[in-house]
Design a protein around this motif. Structure first.
Motif, PDB file in Angstrom:
ATOM      1  N   ALA A 127       0.975  -1.214   0.075  1.00 26.57           N
ATOM      2  CA  ALA A 127       0.143  -0.046  -0.084  1.00 26.57           C
ATOM      3  C   ALA A 127       0.677   1.429   0.090  1.00 26.57           C
ATOM      4  O   ALA A 127       2.131   1.192  -0.076  1.00 26.57           O
ATOM      5  N   SER A 128       0.224   2.642  -0.084  1.00 24.91           N
ATOM      6  CA  SER A 128       1.024   3.685   0.156  1.00 24.91           C
ATOM      7  C   SER A 128       0.276   4.628   0.904  1.00 24.91           C
ATOM      8  O   SER A 128      -0.760   4.345   1.080  1.00 24.91           O
ATOM      9  N   ASN A 129       1.169   5.657   1.454  1.00 26.65           N
ATOM     10  CA  ASN A 129       0.150   6.908   2.182  1.00 26.65           C
ATOM     11  C   ASN A 129      -0.216   7.834   1.286  1.00 26.65           C
ATOM     12  O   ASN A 129       0.439   8.590   0.550  1.00 26.65           O
ATOM     13  N   PRO A 130      -1.458   8.016   0.901  1.00 27.48           N
ATOM     14  CA  PRO A 130      -1.842   8.821  -0.103  1.00 27.48           C
ATOM     15  C   PRO A 130      -2.345  10.375   0.438  1.00 27.48           C
ATOM     16  O   PRO A 130      -2.640  11.174  -0.204  1.00 27.48           O
ATOM     17  N   PHE A 131      -2.092  10.642   1.951  1.00 24.47           N
ATOM     18  CA  PHE A 131      -2.454  11.690   2.342  1.00 24.47           C
ATOM     19  C   PHE A 131      -1.330  12.468   2.885  1.00 24.47           C
ATOM     20  O   PHE A 131      -0.284  11.973   3.599  1.00 24.47           O
ATOM     21  N   ASN A 132      -1.326  13.759   2.499  1.00 25.68           N
ATOM     22  CA  ASN A 132      -0.102  14.697   2.904  1.00 25.68           C
ATOM     23  C   ASN A 132       0.031  15.053   4.434  1.00 25.68           C
ATOM     24  O   ASN A 132       0.960  15.334   5.029  1.00 25.68           O
ATOM     25  N   ASN A 133      -1.410  15.016   5.001  1.00 23.61           N
ATOM     26  CA  ASN A 133      -1.320  15.241   6.289  1.00 23.61           C
ATOM     27  C   ASN A 133      -1.541  13.985   7.360  1.00 23.61           C
ATOM     28  O   ASN A 133      -1.750  14.202   8.496  1.00 23.61           O
ATOM     29  N   ALA A 134      -1.546  12.840   6.802  1.00 23.78           N
ATOM     30  CA  ALA A 134      -1.727  11.767   7.752  1.00 23.78           C
ATOM     31  C   ALA A 134      -0.321  11.610   8.591  1.00 23.78           C
ATOM     32  O   ALA A 134       0.645  11.757   7.979  1.00 23.78           O
ATOM     33  N   ASP A 135      -0.477  11.337   9.612  1.00 26.46           N
ATOM     34  CA  ASP A 135       0.669  10.800  10.738  1.00 26.46           C
ATOM     35  C   ASP A 135       0.543   9.613  11.292  1.00 26.46           C
ATOM     36  O   ASP A 135       1.596   8.854  11.822  1.00 26.46           O
ATOM     37  N   THR A 136      -0.653   8.951  11.038  1.00 20.13           N
ATOM     38  CA  THR A 136      -0.987   7.411  11.607  1.00 20.13           C
ATOM     39  C   THR A 136      -1.619   6.462  10.864  1.00 20.13           C
ATOM     40  O   THR A 136      -2.582   7.000  10.322  1.00 20.13           O
ATOM     41  N   LEU A 137      -1.130   5.244  10.535  1.00 19.26           N
ATOM     42  CA  LEU A 137      -2.064   4.226   9.855  1.00 19.26           C
ATOM     43  C   LEU A 137      -2.331   3.068  11.252  1.00 19.26           C
ATOM     44  O   LEU A 137      -1.313   2.611  11.483  1.00 19.26           O
TER      45      LEU A 137
END
Length: 562
Positions: free
Chosen positions: A47-57
Motif C-alpha cells: 500500500a501507500s500513504n496517499p495523504f499529505n497530513n496523515a501521521d498514523t495508520l
C-alpha cells in the motif's frame, strides 16, 4: 533503491487482490494458493500513504479460528520493523480483532511512499478460513481516510474492510520426501539431447527465507547463465536474464515463506520463447537463442547462502505438445497424463538412490542434498466413474487413479439427495491397472440417483471420484458439463456424459445465433466423451455451445478472452 521502488510499482498492477485507496491509490494483497493444515504462511499487503497530513495508520485484522498470528513486519525501501499487535474489542464485530498502529513519519512513510505489511501466521488444523483487514489513516487522532474496499466488517462505517478466503489441504504420506537444500547444496540436471519443439520443466518449491537464489538455467556450451531465478527482500520473484532488453512480459509474484508454490518453465525451441509460470500465473516471458536444444541446458538448483534453506519436490521435464493448462491440471499428481506430451524424466526426490540411478540415463550431479519428509500438495489421483444402462440395472465402471496406493474401493450411492450409502467394496489390483465393473439394480421409486467411488489408500487418506448423476423421472439422454477452462484462450474442452446411445450434434453459436463451428455430428455410445474447441480465429466474447439429440438439447455459455 530505484530497483526496489520499480518492483513496488510493478506489483501494483500485478497481484491477485486489489482495491482503491481514497486518494486514487491502490493496495495489493498476495496470499498462498496451497497451505498445509499445519504450517506457517505469509500474507503480503502492499500500500501507500496517499495523504499529505496523515501521521498514523491503524491496521485492524481478523484471522479466522485456528489461524495463529506470529508476527507483523513493516517493510519499506528504508527499513524493516516488527510492528506490535494487540487484541482489541469492537462492538458488533465478532472474532479476535488485532490492532497495529504505525507512525508514518517515524517510519519514513511520506506521501506516495509504498510499503509492505507482511502478516505471518500459523495454521492449526485449519480447513477453511477468511482473513479480514482494514486500515485507517489518521491526522492528530482524526480519521481522514481508509485503505478501502467494498466489504464492511459491520453495518456501520467505522471500518472499511476487505476479506480473502484461505484454502488448506491435508498433506499425504504419498508425497514421501523432498530434496532439502542446505547452505552449499547443489543439484545439476542436464537432459538428454532430444529433438523436440517444446520443453516443459516444472517443480514444487517451498522457501524458508526471503532473498533466496534457487535456480540457474545455464548454456552448457558457453557455461553462461541464461536465466537466474530468485526472490528479493520483499519475497517477490526476480528473474534475471542475459537478454534483459528482449523481455516481453514481467508480472512480479509474491512467494510466501513456509508454503509450496508450483513453477512451470515452458521453452519453445522453434519460436525461441521462454515463459515462467507460478501457481498457474504467467510471471515472465522472454526471448532465448532459437538454436538451443534440450541437451544445451543445465538446470542448476543451488543454495549459495550461509543461513537460508528451501525444498524442491517433483521435478519433471516433459516433451510438451499441449496447452499449458494441462500442466496445471497435472501438477498435484505424480503421474502426468497427456494425450500428446511425454515425460522425459521425473524426480520425486524420495531418496538418494533416485539420484544415483538417474546417472545411467542423464547427466546429473549433486552436493550436500538431504531428503526430508514432504508436505507438498501431491495427492493420489481419483478413479474415473462411468455408468451404462443394462436392462433394469446400472453398470458402474471405473478405472484410472493411482491404483498402487489403493487399499480398497467403496462404491457409494445417494438416493434423492440423501446421504451416501455403501453399495459394495472391491479389493483393487495393486500391480496392474484394470477396469472394474459392478451392477446395481434400478430403484424405480427414486427420481435422482448419484454414484461415486471412494478410494481408501494405504496411508489412510480418502479420495472420491466425481459423482455421476442419473435422473430417473423424465430421463435426459446426456449430461453436459461446463467447458474448462472458462474463460479460455484460445482452446477449451467440452465434456459430455452420454447416458444412453444416441445421435449427437455439438454446435457453437455467437450471441446473435449464427453458427460458428460444428464440433461433432454422429453417433455416440454411452460414457464420457471429451471434445476440444479451438477459437484461435475468433474475437473475444461470449459464445454458446449446444448439444442436440433427437429428443433433447442443452445449451451453455463460454467466454473467450484474448
Amino acid at each position: 533503491m530505484f530497483k526496489r521502488l520499480f518492483i513496488f510499482l510493478l506489483l501494483l498492477i500485478s497481484n491477485p487482490v486489489s482495491a482503491q485507496l481514497t486518494g486514487g491509490n491502490s493496495y495489493k494483497l498476495a496470499y498462498p494458493e496451497n497451505i498445509s493444515t499445519n504450517s506457517g504462511f505469509d500474507i503480503s499487503l502492499i500500500a501507500s500513504n496517499p495523504f499529505n497530513n496523515a501521521d498514523t495508520l491503524e491496521i485492524y485484522f481478523i484471522p479466522s479460528e485456528r489461524i495463529i498470528l506470529k508476527s507483523l513486519i513493516l517493510r519499506s525501501v528504508y527499513n524493516e520493523t516488527e510492528i506490535p499487535c494487540n487484541q482489541v474489542i469492537i462492538s458488533d464485530i465478532p472474532g479476535e480483532i488485532y490492532k497495529a498502529e504505525i507512525a508514518l513519519q517515524e517510519n519514513k512513510l511520506s506521501p506516495k511512499t509504498y510499503f509492505q505489511l507482511l502478516f505471518s501466521f500459523r495454521a492449526d488444523n485449519a480447513k477453511k478460513a477468511v482473513f479480514r483487514f482494514s486500515g485507517i489513516f489518521k491526522s492528530k487522532g482524526k480519521k481522514i481516510g481508509y485503505i478501502q474496499s467494498s466489504d464492511n466488517l459491520s453495518s456501520s462505517d467505522s471500518l472499511a474492510s476487505t476479506s480473502i478466503p484461505l484454502e488448506f489441504y491435508k498433506s499425504q504420506k504419498y508425497a514421501v520426501n523432498a530434496a532439502y537444500f542446505n547452505p552449499g547444496s547443489e543439484l545439476n540436471i542436464n537432459l538428454t539431447d532430444v529433438d523436440i519443439n517444446s520443453l516443459l520443466a516444472e517443480f514444487w518449491i517451498k522457501l524458508n527465507n526471503s532473498n533466496t537464489d534457487f535456480l540457474e538455467i545455464i548454456n552448457k556450451e558457453t557455461n553462461r547463465t541464461i536465466f537466474d531465478v530468485s526472490t528479493n527482500t520483499f519475497q517477490m520473484v526476480n528473474i534475471k536474464s542475459e537478454n534483459q532488453y528482449s523481455e516481453k512480459f514481467i508480472n512480479p509474484f509474491f512467494l510466501g515463506r513456509g508454503t509450496w508454490y508450483h513453477f512451470a518453465v515452458l521453452i519453445s525451441f522453434s519460436k525461441g520463447d521462454i515463459s515462467f509460470y507460478c501457481d498457474n500465473t504467467l510471471i515472465y516471458k522472454n526471448r532465448m537463442s532459437s538454436f538451443l536444444k534440450t541437451g544445451d541446458l543445465n538446470w542448476k538448483f543451488k543454495n549459495d547462502s550461509q543461513d537460508k534453506s528451501y525444498m524442491i519436490d517433483v521435478f519433471r521435464a516433459i516433451a510438451f505438445n499441449n496447452d499449458i493448462t494441462l500442466s496445471f491440471l497435472n501438477k498435484n499428481y505424480l503421474n502426468f497424463i497427456a494425450d500428446s506430451s511425454r515425460v522425459l524424466y521425473q524426480f520425486n526426490f524420495d531418496n538418494e538412490n533416485e539420484l544415483q540411478l538417474a546417472k545411467s540415463r542423464i547427466e546429473i550431479s549433486s552436493n550436500s542434498i538431504s531428503f526430508n519428509k514432504s508436505d507438498a500438495p501431491i495427492f493420489v489421483r481419483a478413479p474415473e466413474l462411468n455408468i451404462n444402462l443394462l436392462g433394469n440395472a446400472y453398470e458402474l465402471k471405473w478405472s484410472g487413479g493411482d491404483y498402487k496406493q489403493a487399499q480398497s474401493y467403496v462404491l457409494e450411492k445417494s438416493v434423492n439427495n440423501s446421504d451416501y450409502i455403501k453399495v459394495a467394496v472391491v479389493q483393487p489390483d495393486n500391480f496392474n491397472e484394470k477396469n472394474y465393473s459392478l451392477l446395481d439394480e434400478m430403484d424405480l421409486n427414486a427420481d435422482v440417483l448419484y454414484y461415486r467411488v471412494k478410494q481408501i489408500n494405504f496411508d489412510g487418506s480418502i479420495i472420491y471420484s466425481s459423482q455421476v448423476k442419473i435422473g430417473q423421472g423424465m430421463t435426459e439422454p446426456f449430461i453436459l458439463e461446463q467447458n474448462y477452462p472458462n474463460p479460455f484462450n484460445p482452446r477449451t474442452s467440452i465434456v459430455l456424459n452420454i447416458l444412453e446411445d444416441t445421435d449427437v450434434e455439438i454446435t457453437v453459436y455467437n450471441l446473435e445465433g449464427k453458427e460458428i463451428s460444428k464440433i461433432f455430428k454422429g453417433f455416440l455410445t454411452s460414457g464420457i466423451h471429451k471434445f476440444s474447441f479451438d477459437a484461435s480465429e475468433l474475437p473475444s466474447g461470449i459464445y454458446l455451445y449446444k448439444v442436440t439429440t433427437p429428443n433433447y438439447s442443452d445449451t451453455k455459455k463460454m467466454i473467450l478472452t484474448k
